[in-house]
Scaffold this active site. Structure first.
Site, PDB file in Angstrom:
ATOM      1  N   THR A 148       0.611  -1.218   0.131  1.00 32.16           N
ATOM      2  CA  THR A 148       0.011  -0.247  -0.362  1.00 32.16           C
ATOM      3  C   THR A 148       1.340   1.635   0.310  1.00 32.16           C
ATOM      4  O   THR A 148       0.971   1.209  -0.774  1.00 32.16           O
ATOM      5  CB  THR A 148      -0.841   0.210   1.449  1.00 32.16           C
ATOM      6  OG1 THR A 148      -0.673  -0.437   2.361  1.00 32.16           O
ATOM      7  CG2 THR A 148      -1.732  -0.954   0.860  1.00 32.16           C
ATOM      8  N   LYS A 174       3.866  -6.591   3.796  1.00 34.15           N
ATOM      9  CA  LYS A 174       3.690  -4.939   3.644  1.00 34.15           C
ATOM     10  C   LYS A 174       3.423  -4.387   4.869  1.00 34.15           C
ATOM     11  O   LYS A 174       3.688  -5.894   5.610  1.00 34.15           O
ATOM     12  CB  LYS A 174       2.642  -4.911   2.604  1.00 34.15           C
ATOM     13  CG  LYS A 174       1.112  -6.357   3.556  1.00 34.15           C
ATOM     14  CD  LYS A 174       0.384  -4.653   3.852  1.00 34.15           C
ATOM     15  CE  LYS A 174      -0.047  -3.168   3.458  1.00 34.15           C
ATOM     16  NZ  LYS A 174      -0.229  -2.311   4.386  1.00 34.15           N
ATOM     17  N   THR A 185      -0.237  -2.901  10.915  1.00 32.69           N
ATOM     18  CA  THR A 185      -0.851  -3.167   9.983  1.00 32.69           C
ATOM     19  C   THR A 185      -0.144  -3.804   8.874  1.00 32.69           C
ATOM     20  O   THR A 185       0.320  -2.913   8.140  1.00 32.69           O
ATOM     21  CB  THR A 185      -1.711  -1.861   9.680  1.00 32.69           C
ATOM     22  OG1 THR A 185      -2.315  -1.505  10.593  1.00 32.69           O
ATOM     23  CG2 THR A 185      -2.235  -1.062   8.132  1.00 32.69           C
ATOM     24  N   GLU A 269       6.536   5.358   7.298  1.00 29.75           N
ATOM     25  CA  GLU A 269       5.846   6.282   6.416  1.00 29.75           C
ATOM     26  C   GLU A 269       6.838   7.799   7.290  1.00 29.75           C
ATOM     27  O   GLU A 269       6.499   7.673   8.128  1.00 29.75           O
ATOM     28  CB  GLU A 269       4.254   6.249   6.105  1.00 29.75           C
ATOM     29  CG  GLU A 269       3.906   5.564   5.505  1.00 29.75           C
ATOM     30  CD  GLU A 269       2.119   5.596   5.610  1.00 29.75           C
ATOM     31  OE1 GLU A 269       2.590   6.426   6.408  1.00 29.75           O
ATOM     32  OE2 GLU A 269       1.716   4.763   5.246  1.00 29.75           O
ATOM     33  N   ASN A 392       0.367  10.956   6.961  1.00 22.67           N
ATOM     34  CA  ASN A 392      -1.233  10.192   7.203  1.00 22.67           C
ATOM     35  C   ASN A 392      -2.153  11.397   7.571  1.00 22.67           C
ATOM     36  O   ASN A 392      -3.464  10.644   7.343  1.00 22.67           O
ATOM     37  CB  ASN A 392      -1.235   9.789   8.742  1.00 22.67           C
ATOM     38  CG  ASN A 392      -0.418   7.966   8.609  1.00 22.67           C
ATOM     39  OD1 ASN A 392      -0.399   7.389   8.386  1.00 22.67           O
ATOM     40  ND2 ASN A 392       1.566   8.556   8.547  1.00 22.67           N
ATOM     41  N   THR A 397      -9.047   7.129   4.830  1.00 26.77           N
ATOM     42  CA  THR A 397      -9.873   6.446   5.238  1.00 26.77           C
ATOM     43  C   THR A 397     -11.575   6.592   4.815  1.00 26.77           C
ATOM     44  O   THR A 397     -11.528   5.151   5.432  1.00 26.77           O
ATOM     45  CB  THR A 397      -9.347   6.958   6.844  1.00 26.77           C
ATOM     46  OG1 THR A 397     -10.162   7.811   7.372  1.00 26.77           O
ATOM     47  CG2 THR A 397      -7.801   6.739   6.904  1.00 26.77           C
TER      48      THR A 397
END
Length: 397
Positions: A148, A174, A185, A269, A392, A397
């Site tokens: 992702t 991932k 996640t 990230e 983020n 989302t």
């Protein structure tokens, strides 16, 4: 070591249109040429995605032949239709590959709360099937199909020999954010051609996950889709592993899982540092993990590392509120191998040198010596940067 599939497996990855960017693959297919033992460990979130429920209902198993995975849409919080879509993914894969639907496992990752575009998923499975192959590029394509926000694909291979039998373990994973045990996640699929029992596979994966995937955190967010699957098809040949041979397999499985686990926060990230927190000298491993995780989750520790600031007080105080009893007068602390705090007291150190050691490399090592027992633990996390917040805040989302 070169990235490779173990014996008896084929893989493929394609772009179906689930993601907006046509340069990014979003569907992966893995096939075992013979029935494989399959076991899994899953998210601890009470909100569980449809593909997780499907896999939980089918593992442990002794005759799995396929795993299909998509990225871009998580099929989480999608109600009864989401459950039907996960079953459809398995059934469509089974029909295309000529296997029984119960022999297929499903993984999904991506945006929560959106319905899967099943026409695109169906077409992607049809497209992936004739592309299945054993070569390295096919493995890389499949590894990319589950990404992702990751910036790199994550594959780890280790090989070893037992009594003349060459055994391979390869894992793909991932994960880059929303990372917090248990699991994160993240998706991971570990394939091996070893001949092991279902019970040994189940116990082995749980132990390996505890040593690896349950010792990583980026932001403490446990997601809805977290899945780690282990398939063992026995294609390497030889007798079922037991005794020292099984112990060697288990040690190698832990190494593969640790390699994959570290690669997730390393790709965090907006992160500028991968932080390894080691805690030694506790009464139990559980105590060591609790202290290490508390330090790793500390926002103040994370921001200090982001600023290349050897602020040892934040680290020591985080250990102190972990809820584990220890003698503060016996605690010592090293950062990047340099002693900052010894037996409960600060020591003189070259602050500029420690800061430069943090600035000049991505890896930062924190070692706490508790001097209260023999148990130890490692935990991996990232620093907290303004870029992480920006990414983020912008992520849909």
């Amino acid at each position: 070591m070169a990235e490779k599939l173990p014996k008896g497996y084929r893989a493929a990855g394609v772009y179906t249109g689930v993601k907006r960017n046509p340069t990014k693959k979003d569907l992966s297919l893995f096939i075992s040429d013979r029935p494989a033992i399959a076991v899994g460990v899953y998210t601890q979130n009470l909100v569980v995605a449809a593909p997780v429920k499907l896999c939980q209902s089918r593992t442990p198993a002794k005759s799995i032949l396929a795993v299909v995975a998509n990225s871009g849409v998580a099929n989480a919080c999608t109600g009864e239709q989401g459950d039907k879509d996960a079953l459809f993914m398995a059934a469509k894969t089974a029909q295309t590959c000529g296997v029984d639907p119960e022999q297929v496992l499903v993984m999904s990752t991506g945006v929560i709360g959106e319905m899967l575009p099943m026409d695109k998923i169906s077409a992607g499975i049809d497209e992936a099937f004739p592309l299945l192959n054993t070569d390295e590029q096919s493995l890389v394509d499949a590894a990319r199909g589950i990404l992702t926000t990751d910036t790199v694909h994550k594959i780890k291979t280790r090989e070893f020999e037992i009594d003349g039998v060459q055994i391979c373990i390869t894992g793909v994973a991932k994960g880059a954010a929303m990372i917090g045990p248990n699991l994160a996640t993240m998706l991971a699929l570990i394939l091996t051609d070893a001949n092991i029992s279902a019970d040994d596979a189940d116990a082995g994966l749980k132990d390996a996950a505890d040593e690896s995937f349950n010792c990583i955190s980026v932001d403490g967010h446990t997601s809805t889709n977290d899945t780690v699957l282990l398939l063992a098809n026995g294609s390497a040949g030889g007798p079922q592993l037991s005794g020292p041979a099984l112990a060697k397999f288990q040690a190698t499985l832990v190494e593969v899982c640790e390699d994959l686990a570290q690669s997730i926060p390393a790709d965090g990230e907006g992160a500028s540092h991968l932080i390894t927190v080691e805690v030694h000298g506790c009464q139990t491993r559980r105590d060591a993990v609790k202290i290490a995780k508390t330090v790793a989750d500390s926002t103040l520790v994370k921001t200090a590392i982001a600023g290349n600031d050897p602020n040892w007080g934040r680290i020591v105080s985080a250990a102190g509120y972990a809820g584990i009893e220890f003698d503060p007068a016996k605690v010592s602390l090293l950062v990047n191998g340099m002693l900052l705090y010894d037996q409960g007291q600060p020591v003189k150190f070259d602050e500029a040198a420690v800061s430069e050691s943090m600035r000049s490399q991505r890896d930062t090592g924190i070692v706490l010596l508790m001097d209260g027992g023999e148990a130890s633990a490692r935990f991996w996390t990232t620093d907290l940067t303004a870029e992480y917040v920006r990414l983020n805040a912008d992520y849909h989302t």
